[in-house]
Write a protein that holds these residues in place. Structure first.
Motif, PDB file in Angstrom:
ATOM      1  N   ALA A  45     -19.560  12.957   0.862  1.00 20.33           N
ATOM      2  CA  ALA A  45     -19.729  11.772   0.003  1.00 20.33           C
ATOM      3  C   ALA A  45     -18.411  11.298  -0.599  1.00 20.33           C
ATOM      4  O   ALA A  45     -18.367  10.237  -1.225  1.00 20.33           O
ATOM      5  CB  ALA A  45     -20.704  12.099  -1.118  1.00 20.33           C
ATOM      6  N   GLY A  46     -17.348  12.087  -0.429  1.00 18.20           N
ATOM      7  CA  GLY A  46     -16.088  11.727  -1.063  1.00 18.20           C
ATOM      8  C   GLY A  46     -16.083  11.979  -2.555  1.00 18.20           C
ATOM      9  O   GLY A  46     -15.238  11.452  -3.280  1.00 18.20           O
TER      10      GLY A  46
ATOM     11  N   VAL B 233     -12.848  13.072   6.834  1.00 14.10           N
ATOM     12  CA  VAL B 233     -14.235  12.612   6.923  1.00 14.10           C
ATOM     13  C   VAL B 233     -14.202  11.129   7.230  1.00 14.10           C
ATOM     14  O   VAL B 233     -13.581  10.343   6.494  1.00 14.10           O
ATOM     15  CB  VAL B 233     -15.008  12.842   5.608  1.00 14.10           C
ATOM     16  N   HIS B 234     -14.833  10.731   8.328  1.00  9.98           N
ATOM     17  CA  HIS B 234     -14.987   9.317   8.658  1.00  9.98           C
ATOM     18  C   HIS B 234     -16.436   8.919   8.381  1.00  9.98           C
ATOM     19  O   HIS B 234     -17.361   9.520   8.934  1.00  9.98           O
ATOM     20  CB  HIS B 234     -14.641   9.039  10.118  1.00  9.98           C
ATOM     21  N   LEU B 235     -16.615   7.946   7.511  1.00 10.55           N
ATOM     22  CA  LEU B 235     -17.935   7.448   7.153  1.00 10.55           C
ATOM     23  C   LEU B 235     -18.039   5.995   7.590  1.00 10.55           C
ATOM     24  O   LEU B 235     -17.280   5.141   7.126  1.00 10.55           O
ATOM     25  CB  LEU B 235     -18.140   7.570   5.640  1.00 10.55           C
ATOM     26  N   ASP B 236     -18.941   5.742   8.529  1.00  7.68           N
ATOM     27  CA  ASP B 236     -19.122   4.390   9.077  1.00  7.68           C
ATOM     28  C   ASP B 236     -17.779   3.826   9.563  1.00  7.68           C
ATOM     29  O   ASP B 236     -17.462   2.648   9.351  1.00  7.68           O
ATOM     30  CB  ASP B 236     -19.743   3.469   8.023  1.00  7.68           C
ATOM     31  N   GLY B 237     -16.988   4.700  10.184  1.00  8.15           N
ATOM     32  CA  GLY B 237     -15.719   4.281  10.768  1.00  8.15           C
ATOM     33  C   GLY B 237     -14.520   4.287   9.832  1.00  8.15           C
ATOM     34  O   GLY B 237     -13.400   4.015  10.256  1.00  8.15           O
ATOM     35  N   THR B 238     -14.740   4.617   8.558  1.00  8.34           N
ATOM     36  CA  THR B 238     -13.659   4.605   7.577  1.00  8.34           C
ATOM     37  C   THR B 238     -13.233   6.030   7.222  1.00  8.34           C
ATOM     38  O   THR B 238     -14.075   6.872   6.920  1.00  8.34           O
ATOM     39  CB  THR B 238     -14.101   3.881   6.287  1.00  8.34           C
ATOM     40  N   ASP B 239     -11.928   6.282   7.266  1.00  6.97           N
ATOM     41  CA  ASP B 239     -11.375   7.556   6.822  1.00  6.97           C
ATOM     42  C   ASP B 239     -11.397   7.550   5.297  1.00  6.97           C
ATOM     43  O   ASP B 239     -10.545   6.941   4.653  1.00  6.97           O
ATOM     44  CB  ASP B 239      -9.942   7.694   7.348  1.00  6.97           C
ATOM     45  N   ILE B 240     -12.387   8.226   4.696  1.00  7.17           N
ATOM     46  CA  ILE B 240     -12.624   8.037   3.257  1.00  7.17           C
ATOM     47  C   ILE B 240     -11.511   8.626   2.393  1.00  7.17           C
ATOM     48  O   ILE B 240     -11.284   8.159   1.271  1.00  7.17           O
ATOM     49  CB  ILE B 240     -14.005   8.584   2.819  1.00  7.17           C
ATOM     50  N   PHE B 241     -10.790   9.624   2.903  1.00 13.98           N
ATOM     51  CA  PHE B 241      -9.731  10.217   2.085  1.00 13.98           C
ATOM     52  C   PHE B 241      -8.393   9.517   2.260  1.00 13.98           C
ATOM     53  O   PHE B 241      -7.396   9.922   1.675  1.00 13.98           O
ATOM     54  CB  PHE B 241      -9.646  11.723   2.332  1.00 13.98           C
ATOM     55  N   ALA B 242      -8.406   8.445   3.059  1.00 14.35           N
ATOM     56  CA  ALA B 242      -7.253   7.540   3.100  1.00 14.35           C
ATOM     57  C   ALA B 242      -7.395   6.472   2.021  1.00 14.35           C
ATOM     58  O   ALA B 242      -6.482   5.681   1.787  1.00 14.35           O
ATOM     59  CB  ALA B 242      -7.143   6.889   4.480  1.00 14.35           C
ATOM     60  N   LEU B 243      -8.554   6.450   1.344  1.00 11.68           N
ATOM     61  CA  LEU B 243      -8.829   5.488   0.275  1.00 11.68           C
ATOM     62  C   LEU B 243      -8.530   6.110  -1.078  1.00 11.68           C
ATOM     63  O   LEU B 243      -8.601   7.333  -1.235  1.00 11.68           O
ATOM     64  CB  LEU B 243     -10.308   5.064   0.311  1.00 11.68           C
ATOM     65  N   ASP B 244      -8.246   5.267  -2.072  1.00 14.88           N
ATOM     66  CA  ASP B 244      -8.127   5.795  -3.430  1.00 14.88           C
ATOM     67  C   ASP B 244      -9.529   5.990  -4.011  1.00 14.88           C
ATOM     68  O   ASP B 244     -10.537   5.623  -3.398  1.00 14.88           O
ATOM     69  CB  ASP B 244      -7.265   4.891  -4.320  1.00 14.88           C
ATOM     70  N   GLU B 245      -9.586   6.571  -5.197  1.00 11.83           N
ATOM     71  CA  GLU B 245     -10.873   6.950  -5.778  1.00 11.83           C
ATOM     72  C   GLU B 245     -11.785   5.753  -6.002  1.00 11.83           C
ATOM     73  O   GLU B 245     -12.995   5.807  -5.743  1.00 11.83           O
ATOM     74  CB  GLU B 245     -10.642   7.686  -7.098  1.00 11.83           C
ATOM     75  N   ASP B 246     -11.227   4.636  -6.475  1.00 10.78           N
ATOM     76  CA  ASP B 246     -12.026   3.428  -6.710  1.00 10.78           C
ATOM     77  C   ASP B 246     -12.592   2.875  -5.414  1.00 10.78           C
ATOM     78  O   ASP B 246     -13.752   2.438  -5.364  1.00 10.78           O
ATOM     79  CB  ASP B 246     -11.187   2.354  -7.412  1.00 10.78           C
ATOM     80  N   SER B 247     -11.780   2.896  -4.354  1.00 11.09           N
ATOM     81  CA  SER B 247     -12.240   2.376  -3.061  1.00 11.09           C
ATOM     82  C   SER B 247     -13.320   3.272  -2.464  1.00 11.09           C
ATOM     83  O   SER B 247     -14.270   2.790  -1.843  1.00 11.09           O
ATOM     84  CB  SER B 247     -11.068   2.257  -2.088  1.00 11.09           C
ATOM     85  N   ARG B 248     -13.170   4.591  -2.679  1.00 14.09           N
ATOM     86  CA  ARG B 248     -14.224   5.511  -2.210  1.00 14.09           C
ATOM     87  C   ARG B 248     -15.531   5.241  -2.952  1.00 14.09           C
ATOM     88  O   ARG B 248     -16.613   5.252  -2.356  1.00 14.09           O
ATOM     89  CB  ARG B 248     -13.811   6.971  -2.410  1.00 14.09           C
ATOM     90  N   ALA B 249     -15.433   5.005  -4.253  1.00 13.40           N
ATOM     91  CA  ALA B 249     -16.632   4.709  -5.045  1.00 13.40           C
ATOM     92  C   ALA B 249     -17.302   3.426  -4.563  1.00 13.40           C
ATOM     93  O   ALA B 249     -18.531   3.341  -4.475  1.00 13.40           O
ATOM     94  CB  ALA B 249     -16.271   4.603  -6.522  1.00 13.40           C
TER      95      ALA B 249
END
Length: 228
Positions: free
Chosen positions: A62-63, A72-88
């Motif tokens: 869930a990030g 972790v790729h979720l729906d094609g997105t590398d979630i840990f390449a995102l910042d915390e706000d973008s993951r939320a």
């Protein structure tokens, strides 16, 4: 009701996911090299003994937690390449959650608890959508009750309605029957799988419940933080 998402694309993928925590001068490995794939529409149970890393894995998917290494790729997105706000923000669009301890906000009514994720996503029909979902889960007469006025089974029904409110692509459930008696647990299992079919949602759940795990299309077993 939303039409089922029938395309069997790869929705969730992990690559050598590892989680370590420091305990004094030592490092404890909770998860090691977890590589798995979940396709859209699947129902997958994560099973294993207490302490095997199941809930930690769910948090990483869930990030909500950050791995020591791996992706972790979720729906094609590398979630840990995102910042915390973008993951939320991504979680708000794609994920629904059901927790063992319900996690309802005590100051909000059942209706308000279900409306909350809809309001956060900017839905113009939060109240009517929440009303329909609570009616669907059998709580039409309990809309204005607060969590403390509801039984455990009723609270979990509210939590399930809330989880499906934004029509998520992926539902993550952590021991959804863990705080319920056997009879109530069976009703909750039935309800969750019915809604899962109706919404065409992908389901990943952590459970000790053998009956619940057997309802899933496959089981992923963790032993000492590794895939068995």
């Amino acid at each position: 009701m939303a039409s089922p998402k029938l395309v069997k694309e790869l929705l969730l993928q992990t690559d050598t996911l590892t989680k370590q925590v420091s305990t004094g001068d030592k490092k404890l490995t909770i998860l090691k090299d977890i590589t798995l794939e979940v396709k859209a529409g699947e129902a997958v149970a994560i099973v294993g003994a207490s302490g095997s890393g199941k809930s930690t894995l769910l948090g990483l998917l869930a990030g909500l937690d950050v791995p020591t290494s791996g992706k972790v790729h979720l729906d094609g997105t590398d979630i840990f390449a995102l910042d915390e706000d973008s993951r939320a923000a991504l979680r708000g669009k794609i994920l629904g959650f059901v927790f063992q301890s319900f996690q309802l906000l005590p100051a909000l009514t059942a209706l308000e608890n279900v409306m909350l994720p809809l309001e956060l996503s900017g839905s113009p029909s939060a109240d009517s959508t929440a009303y329909k979902l609570l009616e669907r889960v059998g709580l039409k007469m309990r809309l204005n009750h607060y969590p403390k006025q509801l039984s455990g089974g009723e609270q979990q029904r509210v939590a399930i309605a809330r989880a499906f409110a934004t029509d998520p692509k992926l539902l993550l459930a952590d021991e959804p029957t863990g705080n319920l008696d056997s009879s109530t647990g069976k009703q909750i299992i039935e309800l969750m799988f019915e809604l899962n079919r109706e919404h065409g949602t992908t389901l990943v759940l952590v459970t000790h419940d053998e009956e619940l795990s057997q309802r899933c299309s496959r089981q992923i077993r963790l032993v000492d933080g590794m895939l068995a």
